[in-house]
Write an enzyme that holds these catalytic residues in place. Sequence first.
Site, PDB file in Angstrom:
ATOM      1  N   PRO A 228       0.841  -1.206   0.000  1.00  0.00           N
ATOM      2  CA  PRO A 228       0.000   0.000   0.000  1.00  0.00           C
ATOM      3  C   PRO A 228       0.875   1.254   0.000  1.00  0.00           C
ATOM      4  O   PRO A 228       1.266   1.769   1.041  1.00  0.00           O
ATOM      5  CB  PRO A 228      -0.807  -0.137   1.298  1.00  0.00           C
ATOM      6  CG  PRO A 228       0.050  -0.975   2.194  1.00  0.00           C
ATOM      7  CD  PRO A 228       0.820  -1.900   1.307  1.00  0.00           C
ATOM      8  N   ASP A 403       5.719   2.597   2.313  1.00  0.00           N
ATOM      9  CA  ASP A 403       4.894   1.420   2.576  1.00  0.00           C
ATOM     10  C   ASP A 403       4.084   1.704   3.841  1.00  0.00           C
ATOM     11  O   ASP A 403       4.635   1.778   4.942  1.00  0.00           O
ATOM     12  CB  ASP A 403       5.790   0.193   2.767  1.00  0.00           C
ATOM     13  CG  ASP A 403       4.999  -1.099   2.942  1.00  0.00           C
ATOM     14  OD1 ASP A 403       3.783  -1.030   3.229  1.00  0.00           O
ATOM     15  OD2 ASP A 403       5.606  -2.187   2.811  1.00  0.00           O
ATOM     16  N   HIS A 404       2.762   1.835   3.678  1.00  0.00           N
ATOM     17  CA  HIS A 404       1.920   2.216   4.807  1.00  0.00           C
ATOM     18  C   HIS A 404       1.855   1.136   5.884  1.00  0.00           C
ATOM     19  O   HIS A 404       1.457   1.401   7.019  1.00  0.00           O
ATOM     20  CB  HIS A 404       0.503   2.554   4.312  1.00  0.00           C
ATOM     21  CG  HIS A 404      -0.164   3.647   5.088  1.00  0.00           C
ATOM     22  ND1 HIS A 404      -0.029   3.794   6.447  1.00  0.00           N
ATOM     23  CD2 HIS A 404      -0.970   4.663   4.691  1.00  0.00           C
ATOM     24  CE1 HIS A 404      -0.731   4.829   6.859  1.00  0.00           C
ATOM     25  NE2 HIS A 404      -1.304   5.387   5.815  1.00  0.00           N
ATOM     26  N   ARG A 405       2.235  -0.089   5.554  1.00  0.00           N
ATOM     27  CA  ARG A 405       2.268  -1.148   6.564  1.00  0.00           C
ATOM     28  C   ARG A 405       3.401  -0.920   7.552  1.00  0.00           C
ATOM     29  O   ARG A 405       3.335  -1.388   8.699  1.00  0.00           O
ATOM     30  CB  ARG A 405       2.445  -2.518   5.897  1.00  0.00           C
ATOM     31  CG  ARG A 405       1.349  -2.898   4.907  1.00  0.00           C
ATOM     32  CD  ARG A 405       1.699  -4.158   4.138  1.00  0.00           C
ATOM     33  NE  ARG A 405       2.947  -3.999   3.383  1.00  0.00           N
ATOM     34  CZ  ARG A 405       3.485  -4.951   2.613  1.00  0.00           C
ATOM     35  NH1 ARG A 405       2.875  -6.118   2.518  1.00  0.00           N
ATOM     36  NH2 ARG A 405       4.603  -4.734   1.962  1.00  0.00           N
ATOM     37  N   VAL A 406       4.444  -0.216   7.105  1.00  0.00           N
ATOM     38  CA  VAL A 406       5.644  -0.013   7.914  1.00  0.00           C
ATOM     39  C   VAL A 406       5.681   1.384   8.521  1.00  0.00           C
ATOM     40  O   VAL A 406       6.048   1.566   9.687  1.00  0.00           O
ATOM     41  CB  VAL A 406       6.906  -0.258   7.051  1.00  0.00           C
ATOM     42  CG1 VAL A 406       8.178  -0.090   7.880  1.00  0.00           C
ATOM     43  CG2 VAL A 406       6.875  -1.644   6.418  1.00  0.00           C
TER      44      VAL A 406
END
Length: 431
Positions: A228, A403-406
């Site tokens: 994402p 990276d929106h997960r990170v």
Amino acid sequence: MPIEILMPALSPTMEEGTLAKWLVKEGDEVSSGDLLAEIETDKATMEFEAVEDGVIGKILVPEGSEGVQVNAVIAILLEDGESAEDIGSAPAAAPAPSAAPTSEANERSAVTAPAPSAPVSNDGTRLFASPLARRIAADKGIDLATLTGSGPRGRIVKADVEGASAAPAAPKAPAAPTAAAKSAPMASGPEANAILRMYADRDFEEVALDGMRKTIAARLTEAKQSIPHFYLRRDIKLDALLAFRSQLNAQLEKRGAKLSVNDFIIKACALALQEVPDANAVWANDRILKLAPSDVAVAVAIEGGLFTPVLKDAEMKSLSALSAEMKDLATRARDRKLAPHEYQGGSFAISNLGMFGIDNFDAVINPPHGAILAVGAGTKKPVVTASGDLEVATVMSVTLSVDHRVIDGALGAQLLQAIVDNLENPMAMLA
């Protein structure tokens, strides 16, 4: 007993490769450490060394063969006192790659005993061991995961297992998830035949995909479909940096060194990752790994693709050291002479297209990195100063793909602000 020579895994992610060239022929005597062949991976051409002494009894996979699976038998090595008649007792070769001649495939099909499987350590990673060492370990009941290899690159060889005693095998890692638990296949475009029909009445040249282009296509498709992305953009005033760079280059001229703007960008990003340590992270599927050092990857364009060599511990190195290392890595990248450890890893990447006159662009994150900085050209633009006056300044546009997960939005903004501050106040980077 004849020894199998297996297709080596030259990087942790390698599954197959191209046997580009044999450096020996049948009947040649070889010693441990002698070069046997050149192996092409998706990124580089690397030399493959012998780990046992003996005579090349038979070459099973001809040079030029593509798609040779890791651990496939590519040749047979005869030990002292053995002859070609003993080859029939060797373990079976893996199925031949499509490029191998049919006659050789028929010869290999006569050999039926299965080859020993590649050993793995207690944490599930692959152990490198010679075929003879694996057979001796199996006969003596020795768990190879308990041994430390003394061969090239830590490979376990005969001497390592001959003096070892049997020990209870370590428990195996949990079984891999079933096929049902695996993620759905990536979406793809129209079939190749459909595209060919579409352009049947047009002149075109069909270009076969090499290993590098296949890897780029697979990884970037995965990146855009599974990561994402979000994007943060800033303009950076470069006038102070350009003036400071000119001063440093004048002093470094007698040492033959010359700093580029990209060297400052690398240093600025490395320091920013230390200033915002939560952003110095990578995605590891079910967890996030926060790195202590600033290992910064830099995209290098080469013919037919690109490399991203990694400058490790970049926050600890001087600008001149970073410049020299980057020049060396870029030169060897263009010659495809980088070792896997030189282009794997890192938590952050830089892609600079400013030298091509590109004002700005959005870069694709290279997994498992948490972010990548896309750098545009520095151009003269009118800017309004803090006092409200209008002046002309050299301005560089950058875009941080995250990276929106990170990394969440606010954290990404802090990282980009730290990069901007470092570049607009370059002397502080030397403090």
